[in-house]
Scaffold this motif. Sequence first.
Motif, mmCIF file in Angstrom:
data_model
loop_
_atom_site.group_PDB
_atom_site.id
_atom_site.type_symbol
_atom_site.label_atom_id
_atom_site.label_comp_id
_atom_site.label_asym_id
_atom_site.label_seq_id
_atom_site.Cartn_x
_atom_site.Cartn_y
_atom_site.Cartn_z
ATOM 1 N N ILE A 64 0.869 -1.178 0.000
ATOM 2 C CA ILE A 64 0.000 0.000 0.000
ATOM 3 C C ILE A 64 0.900 1.220 0.000
ATOM 4 C CG2 ILE A 64 -1.790 1.255 1.238
ATOM 5 C CD1 ILE A 64 -2.499 -1.428 2.581
ATOM 6 N N GLU A 65 0.644 2.145 -0.937
ATOM 7 C CA GLU A 65 1.450 3.355 -1.029
ATOM 8 C C GLU A 65 0.533 4.563 -1.155
ATOM 9 O OE1 GLU A 65 4.044 5.298 -4.492
ATOM 10 O OE2 GLU A 65 4.861 3.391 -3.765
ATOM 11 N N SER A 66 0.778 5.549 -0.325
ATOM 12 C CA SER A 66 0.034 6.806 -0.382
ATOM 13 C C SER A 66 1.015 7.891 -0.774
ATOM 14 C CB SER A 66 -0.590 7.103 0.985
ATOM 15 O OG SER A 66 -1.248 8.334 0.957
ATOM 16 N N ARG A 67 0.742 8.531 -1.901
ATOM 17 C CA ARG A 67 1.622 9.590 -2.398
ATOM 18 C C ARG A 67 0.759 10.728 -2.917
ATOM 19 N NH1 ARG A 67 5.998 8.047 -6.717
ATOM 20 N NH2 ARG A 67 6.616 6.801 -4.939
ATOM 21 N N GLU A 68 1.026 11.927 -2.383
ATOM 22 C CA GLU A 68 0.256 13.117 -2.719
ATOM 23 C C GLU A 68 -1.226 12.816 -2.506
ATOM 24 O OE1 GLU A 68 1.632 14.329 -6.556
ATOM 25 O OE2 GLU A 68 3.641 14.720 -5.813
ATOM 26 N N ASN A 69 -2.047 12.882 -3.523
ATOM 27 C CA ASN A 69 -3.472 12.610 -3.359
ATOM 28 C C ASN A 69 -3.880 11.310 -4.037
ATOM 29 O OD1 ASN A 69 -3.699 14.938 -1.938
ATOM 30 N ND2 ASN A 69 -4.718 16.098 -3.526
ATOM 31 N N ALA A 70 -3.001 10.331 -4.022
ATOM 32 C CA ALA A 70 -3.299 9.050 -4.648
ATOM 33 C C ALA A 70 -2.941 7.906 -3.701
ATOM 34 C CB ALA A 70 -2.529 8.902 -5.945
ATOM 35 N N GLY A 112 -4.318 3.417 8.770
ATOM 36 C CA GLY A 112 -3.944 2.050 9.083
ATOM 37 C C GLY A 112 -4.505 1.079 8.066
ATOM 38 N N ALA A 113 -3.981 -0.154 8.103
ATOM 39 C CA ALA A 113 -4.450 -1.214 7.213
ATOM 40 C C ALA A 113 -4.286 -2.547 7.922
ATOM 41 C CB ALA A 113 -3.656 -1.199 5.905
ATOM 42 N N ARG A 114 -5.212 -3.456 7.649
ATOM 43 C CA ARG A 114 -5.107 -4.795 8.224
ATOM 44 C C ARG A 114 -5.721 -5.809 7.268
ATOM 45 N NH1 ARG A 114 -9.452 -2.531 10.500
ATOM 46 N NH2 ARG A 114 -11.287 -3.809 10.830
ATOM 47 N N LEU A 115 -5.175 -7.003 7.297
ATOM 48 C CA LEU A 115 -5.653 -8.101 6.464
ATOM 49 C C LEU A 115 -6.358 -9.092 7.377
ATOM 50 C CD1 LEU A 115 -5.666 -9.359 3.634
ATOM 51 C CD2 LEU A 115 -3.516 -10.480 4.214
ATOM 52 N N GLU A 116 -7.622 -9.371 7.064
ATOM 53 C CA GLU A 116 -8.424 -10.212 7.956
ATOM 54 C C GLU A 116 -9.425 -11.010 7.129
ATOM 55 O OE1 GLU A 116 -11.893 -8.120 10.390
ATOM 56 O OE2 GLU A 116 -10.013 -8.114 11.476
ATOM 57 N N ASN A 117 -9.329 -12.336 7.206
ATOM 58 C CA ASN A 117 -10.258 -13.238 6.516
ATOM 59 C C ASN A 117 -10.334 -12.976 5.009
ATOM 60 O OD1 ASN A 117 -10.927 -14.429 9.003
ATOM 61 N ND2 ASN A 117 -12.538 -12.932 9.355
ATOM 62 N N GLY A 118 -9.214 -12.709 4.378
ATOM 63 C CA GLY A 118 -9.183 -12.486 2.936
ATOM 64 C C GLY A 118 -9.613 -11.097 2.506
ATOM 65 N N LEU A 119 -9.845 -10.204 3.475
ATOM 66 C CA LEU A 119 -10.232 -8.831 3.166
ATOM 67 C C LEU A 119 -9.159 -7.872 3.663
ATOM 68 C CD1 LEU A 119 -13.990 -8.915 4.224
ATOM 69 C CD2 LEU A 119 -13.068 -9.065 1.907
ATOM 70 N N LEU A 120 -8.757 -6.965 2.805
ATOM 71 C CA LEU A 120 -7.807 -5.934 3.183
ATOM 72 C C LEU A 120 -8.601 -4.677 3.521
ATOM 73 C CD1 LEU A 120 -4.883 -4.838 3.404
ATOM 74 C CD2 LEU A 120 -5.070 -4.205 0.992
ATOM 75 N N HIS A 121 -8.508 -4.226 4.780
ATOM 76 C CA HIS A 121 -9.200 -3.026 5.240
ATOM 77 C C HIS A 121 -8.190 -1.891 5.343
ATOM 78 C CE1 HIS A 121 -12.737 -5.386 6.308
ATOM 79 N NE2 HIS A 121 -11.942 -6.228 6.928
ATOM 80 N N VAL A 122 -8.453 -0.789 4.672
ATOM 81 C CA VAL A 122 -7.598 0.395 4.727
ATOM 82 C C VAL A 122 -8.443 1.518 5.323
ATOM 83 C CG1 VAL A 122 -6.185 2.022 3.424
ATOM 84 C CG2 VAL A 122 -6.331 -0.361 2.688
#
Length: 159
Positions: A64-70, A112-122
């Motif tokens: 996961i990469e956050s750069r400027e407004n993307a 934050g981000a987490r991977l849980e039960n095959g779902l990536l939550h950001v």
Amino acid sequence: MRTFDLSPLYRSTIGFDRLFSLLDQSVGAETPAAYPPYNIERTGENAYRLTLAVAGFGETELSIESRENALTIKGAKEAQPENEARELLYQGIAGRAFERRFQLADHVQVTGARLENGLLHVDLVREIPEAQRPRQIPIGKAAPRATDSGPRAMDSKAA
């Protein structure tokens, strides 16, 4: 294909150039790939959650990469060891590499981000700087004029 003329909006607004550019780009853009599927939800007044279905991907295979407004989320499966022989009769779980891009509004940050039960939550939050928050401006009375009273007016009367 529909086209929209945004020129009246350009003439009557100030500071929305970036928004109109995004609208122009989205009208001319091709429909993005549908993999992996995702949800965008509002979890609070200024909080959001982006959820991607990334079944079969591990934490080390996602970035996961956050750069400027993307915000860019990439997934790539690690290569299978050659000594592991397997014969798939049916493959319904996609393991192909992907890259998803999301445009973020001004002042939206990833918290934050987490991977849980095959779902990536950001998780995302919009943090507006204090200087840009709305504020009340009090309306006061007019200040007294310096010619009506004051030291100069008294000096002229005394002379």
